[in-house]
Scaffold this active site. Sequence first.
Site, PDB file in Angstrom:
ATOM      1  N   ASP A  31     119.935  52.315  93.498  1.00  0.00           N
ATOM      2  CA  ASP A  31     120.028  51.265  94.513  1.00  0.00           C
ATOM      3  C   ASP A  31     120.721  51.831  95.737  1.00  0.00           C
ATOM      4  O   ASP A  31     121.533  52.757  95.631  1.00  0.00           O
ATOM      5  CB  ASP A  31     120.794  50.038  93.993  1.00  0.00           C
ATOM      6  CG  ASP A  31     120.501  48.790  94.815  1.00  0.00           C
ATOM      7  OD1 ASP A  31     119.677  47.967  94.355  1.00  0.00           O
ATOM      8  OD2 ASP A  31     121.067  48.646  95.920  1.00  0.00           O
ATOM      9  N   ARG A  91     105.658  34.672 100.054  1.00  0.00           N
ATOM     10  CA  ARG A  91     105.769  36.100  99.731  1.00  0.00           C
ATOM     11  C   ARG A  91     105.346  36.934 100.941  1.00  0.00           C
ATOM     12  O   ARG A  91     105.846  38.024 101.169  1.00  0.00           O
ATOM     13  CB  ARG A  91     104.868  36.437  98.546  1.00  0.00           C
ATOM     14  CG  ARG A  91     105.330  35.840  97.228  1.00  0.00           C
ATOM     15  CD  ARG A  91     104.412  36.292  96.113  1.00  0.00           C
ATOM     16  NE  ARG A  91     104.775  35.737  94.823  1.00  0.00           N
ATOM     17  CZ  ARG A  91     104.285  34.598  94.348  1.00  0.00           C
ATOM     18  NH1 ARG A  91     103.438  33.888  95.052  1.00  0.00           N
ATOM     19  NH2 ARG A  91     104.650  34.167  93.155  1.00  0.00           N
ATOM     20  N   ASN A  98     109.495  44.740 103.830  1.00  0.00           N
ATOM     21  CA  ASN A  98     109.336  45.491 102.588  1.00  0.00           C
ATOM     22  C   ASN A  98     108.392  46.680 102.733  1.00  0.00           C
ATOM     23  O   ASN A  98     108.572  47.694 102.046  1.00  0.00           O
ATOM     24  CB  ASN A  98     108.894  44.548 101.459  1.00  0.00           C
ATOM     25  CG  ASN A  98     110.069  43.707 100.958  1.00  0.00           C
ATOM     26  OD1 ASN A  98     111.217  44.010 101.263  1.00  0.00           O
ATOM     27  ND2 ASN A  98     109.782  42.662 100.207  1.00  0.00           N
ATOM     28  N   VAL A 121     106.659  46.361  92.180  1.00  0.00           N
ATOM     29  CA  VAL A 121     107.076  44.979  91.884  1.00  0.00           C
ATOM     30  C   VAL A 121     107.434  44.224  93.166  1.00  0.00           C
ATOM     31  O   VAL A 121     107.148  43.043  93.310  1.00  0.00           O
ATOM     32  CB  VAL A 121     108.286  44.978  90.924  1.00  0.00           C
ATOM     33  CG1 VAL A 121     108.805  43.566  90.695  1.00  0.00           C
ATOM     34  CG2 VAL A 121     107.906  45.620  89.591  1.00  0.00           C
ATOM     35  N   THR A 122     108.062  44.931  94.097  1.00  0.00           N
ATOM     36  CA  THR A 122     108.478  44.318  95.366  1.00  0.00           C
ATOM     37  C   THR A 122     107.313  43.521  95.960  1.00  0.00           C
ATOM     38  O   THR A 122     106.175  43.973  95.945  1.00  0.00           O
ATOM     39  CB  THR A 122     108.911  45.442  96.340  1.00  0.00           C
ATOM     40  OG1 THR A 122     109.872  46.256  95.687  1.00  0.00           O
ATOM     41  CG2 THR A 122     109.491  44.863  97.616  1.00  0.00           C
ATOM     42  N   ARG A 154     102.944  32.760  82.996  1.00  0.00           N
ATOM     43  CA  ARG A 154     103.232  31.384  83.453  1.00  0.00           C
ATOM     44  C   ARG A 154     102.067  30.463  83.096  1.00  0.00           C
ATOM     45  O   ARG A 154     102.276  29.348  82.587  1.00  0.00           O
ATOM     46  CB  ARG A 154     103.458  31.381  84.970  1.00  0.00           C
ATOM     47  CG  ARG A 154     104.779  32.021  85.354  1.00  0.00           C
ATOM     48  CD  ARG A 154     105.041  31.938  86.854  1.00  0.00           C
ATOM     49  NE  ARG A 154     106.391  32.408  87.155  1.00  0.00           N
ATOM     50  CZ  ARG A 154     106.728  33.149  88.199  1.00  0.00           C
ATOM     51  NH1 ARG A 154     105.806  33.516  89.077  1.00  0.00           N
ATOM     52  NH2 ARG A 154     107.979  33.509  88.393  1.00  0.00           N
ATOM     53  N   HIS A 178      98.736  38.690  94.205  1.00  0.00           N
ATOM     54  CA  HIS A 178      99.904  37.955  93.704  1.00  0.00           C
ATOM     55  C   HIS A 178     100.484  37.134  94.864  1.00  0.00           C
ATOM     56  O   HIS A 178     101.559  37.394  95.375  1.00  0.00           O
ATOM     57  CB  HIS A 178     100.941  38.948  93.168  1.00  0.00           C
ATOM     58  CG  HIS A 178     102.180  38.293  92.655  1.00  0.00           C
ATOM     59  ND1 HIS A 178     102.172  37.410  91.614  1.00  0.00           N
ATOM     60  CD2 HIS A 178     103.472  38.397  93.040  1.00  0.00           C
ATOM     61  CE1 HIS A 178     103.409  36.995  91.390  1.00  0.00           C
ATOM     62  NE2 HIS A 178     104.224  37.576  92.252  1.00  0.00           N
TER      63      HIS A 178
HETATM   64  P1  NAI Z   1     117.410  41.498  94.850  1.00  0.00           P
HETATM   65  O1  NAI Z   1     117.739  41.227  96.275  1.00  0.00           O
HETATM   66  O2  NAI Z   1     118.267  40.934  93.781  1.00  0.00           O
HETATM   67  O3  NAI Z   1     117.357  43.086  94.633  1.00  0.00           O
HETATM   68  C1  NAI Z   1     116.747  43.991  95.500  1.00  0.00           C
HETATM   69  C2  NAI Z   1     117.585  45.258  95.476  1.00  0.00           C
HETATM   70  O4  NAI Z   1     116.915  46.275  96.252  1.00  0.00           O
HETATM   71  C3  NAI Z   1     118.971  45.081  96.102  1.00  0.00           C
HETATM   72  O5  NAI Z   1     119.975  45.416  95.157  1.00  0.00           O
HETATM   73  C4  NAI Z   1     118.960  46.045  97.293  1.00  0.00           C
HETATM   74  O6  NAI Z   1     120.221  46.649  97.537  1.00  0.00           O
HETATM   75  C5  NAI Z   1     117.912  47.066  96.852  1.00  0.00           C
HETATM   76  N1  NAI Z   1     117.348  47.856  97.954  1.00  0.00           N
HETATM   77  C6  NAI Z   1     116.941  47.428  99.176  1.00  0.00           C
HETATM   78  N2  NAI Z   1     116.460  48.454  99.892  1.00  0.00           N
HETATM   79  C7  NAI Z   1     116.551  49.562  99.114  1.00  0.00           C
HETATM   80  C8  NAI Z   1     116.197  50.920  99.281  1.00  0.00           C
HETATM   81  N3  NAI Z   1     115.651  51.362 100.428  1.00  0.00           N
HETATM   82  N4  NAI Z   1     116.422  51.783  98.249  1.00  0.00           N
HETATM   83  C9  NAI Z   1     116.980  51.334  97.098  1.00  0.00           C
HETATM   84  N5  NAI Z   1     117.325  50.049  96.877  1.00  0.00           N
HETATM   85  C10 NAI Z   1     117.119  49.182  97.875  1.00  0.00           C
HETATM   86  O7  NAI Z   1     115.898  41.051  94.655  1.00  0.00           O
HETATM   87  P2  NAI Z   1     115.151  40.783  93.263  1.00  0.00           P
HETATM   88  O8  NAI Z   1     115.267  39.361  92.903  1.00  0.00           O
HETATM   89  O9  NAI Z   1     115.552  41.829  92.294  1.00  0.00           O
HETATM   90  O10 NAI Z   1     113.635  41.031  93.708  1.00  0.00           O
HETATM   91  C11 NAI Z   1     113.195  42.335  94.056  1.00  0.00           C
HETATM   92  C12 NAI Z   1     111.779  42.286  94.621  1.00  0.00           C
HETATM   93  O11 NAI Z   1     110.862  41.961  93.579  1.00  0.00           O
HETATM   94  C13 NAI Z   1     111.568  41.213  95.709  1.00  0.00           C
HETATM   95  O12 NAI Z   1     110.723  41.729  96.726  1.00  0.00           O
HETATM   96  C14 NAI Z   1     110.864  40.106  94.950  1.00  0.00           C
HETATM   97  O13 NAI Z   1     110.130  39.270  95.801  1.00  0.00           O
HETATM   98  C15 NAI Z   1     109.994  40.921  94.032  1.00  0.00           C
HETATM   99  N6  NAI Z   1     109.468  40.215  92.862  1.00  0.00           N
HETATM  100  C16 NAI Z   1     108.154  40.414  92.572  1.00  0.00           C
HETATM  101  C17 NAI Z   1     107.554  39.814  91.487  1.00  0.00           C
HETATM  102  C18 NAI Z   1     106.103  40.069  91.215  1.00  0.00           C
HETATM  103  O14 NAI Z   1     105.515  39.371  90.367  1.00  0.00           O
HETATM  104  N7  NAI Z   1     105.481  41.034  91.845  1.00  0.00           N
HETATM  105  C19 NAI Z   1     108.321  38.914  90.605  1.00  0.00           C
HETATM  106  C20 NAI Z   1     109.716  38.799  90.962  1.00  0.00           C
HETATM  107  C21 NAI Z   1     110.253  39.435  92.070  1.00  0.00           C
END
Ligand code: NAI
Length: 315
Positions: A31, A91, A98, A121-122, A154, A178
């Site tokens: 991270d 999204r 992102n 995932v992002t 879901r 998605h």
């Molecule tokens: P979060 O905000 O809790 O965690 C994201 C982490 O990424 C943070 O700890 C941040 O410091 C870190 N980060 C940011 N830029 C970075 C970089 N350049 N290098 C390394 N780390 C970096 O967010 P959360 O809830 O964990 O969600 C993460 C992503 O996953 C979001 O974009 C969310 O929308 C997406 N997501 C996608 C799903 C899917 O079905 N595709 C399902 C759930 C979440």
Amino acid sequence: KKISIIGAGAVGASVAQVLAIKDVADIYIFDIVDGLAAGKALDIQEGAPHWGFDYKLRGFCTADEKEYENLKGSDVIVVTAGLARKPGMSRDDLLLKNIGIMKDVGEKIKKYSPESIIVAVTNPADIMAYALQKASGIEPSRILGLGGSLDSARFRTFLAEALDVSVEDVNAFVIGGHGDDMVPFIRYSSVSGIPIEHLLPKEKIDEIIKRTRFGGGEILNLYKTGTAFYAPSISIAVMVESIIKNKKRVIPCAAYLTGNHAKHYGIENMFIGVPIKIGASGVEEIYDLQFNEEDKAAWEKSVESVKKNSKLADD
Ligand code: NAI
């Protein structure tokens, strides 16, 4: 075996714990925030005596280039780095910020671990898979995006609830991007082979389809403080496990379409959710589904939004 997770936020840390419990590989978490990944890794590791896993977790800060080198030799890299939605945000709002993060992460993957299989995932994940592919230069069949694995979980949950049957017997899946135009594919859905269309009235099915499309938003609005991560983390873990153990699970995921598959689905050289076989080399097979007119209309709508957003990652 080694799994790396870039992004130690809610989803990244949760998937690290689920994979640790599955006891399949060492887990390296990264991270940009100093200490966050190391703290999560240690915290999860200290549960090992109770869970009974022997693999090791370690955490690194990506702000320090030397620490990023620990990405080397990863079998799978899960990318969850980036911003998550806030209430009221779609999204797609996250898109440009992102994409910038994926360019940075993709270049590091290219430098340190170009042989890995990548799970994007992002959000929006189809577009992030595309941005990661462009930045890393990795063979597109070695990149998968999360979407269908979660959306289908879901969908199955809501169908099982409506039918009052075990969720294990509900076979149903969601394809497309998605995003809000995802396509819950009811025509191929069944309870142990019995078509769901024979078991539920159309109005109920329509209600479930709508709830599935906005499943992420429903959680976001309930939590108020953040987005879903429990169902996402297990949905990611099953994809990773299928790669690590070469299980050949068939799960809908964002995959890169070329050739005949691109012709069939009407979208070329981009990622979108389709049923795929997941094995040691990533996407091992893409299945072409037969659409009727109604399916086609829903599919094309999803394709249009993925195409529009993927183009933004070209700039
Ligand atoms: P979060 O905000 O809790 O965690 C994201 C982490 O990424 C943070 O700890 C941040 O410091 C870190 N980060 C940011 N830029 C970075 C970089 N350049 N290098 C390394 N780390 C970096 O967010 P959360 O809830 O964990 O969600 C993460 C992503 O996953 C979001 O974009 C969310 O929308 C997406 N997501 C996608 C799903 C899917 O079905 N595709 C399902 C759930 C979440």
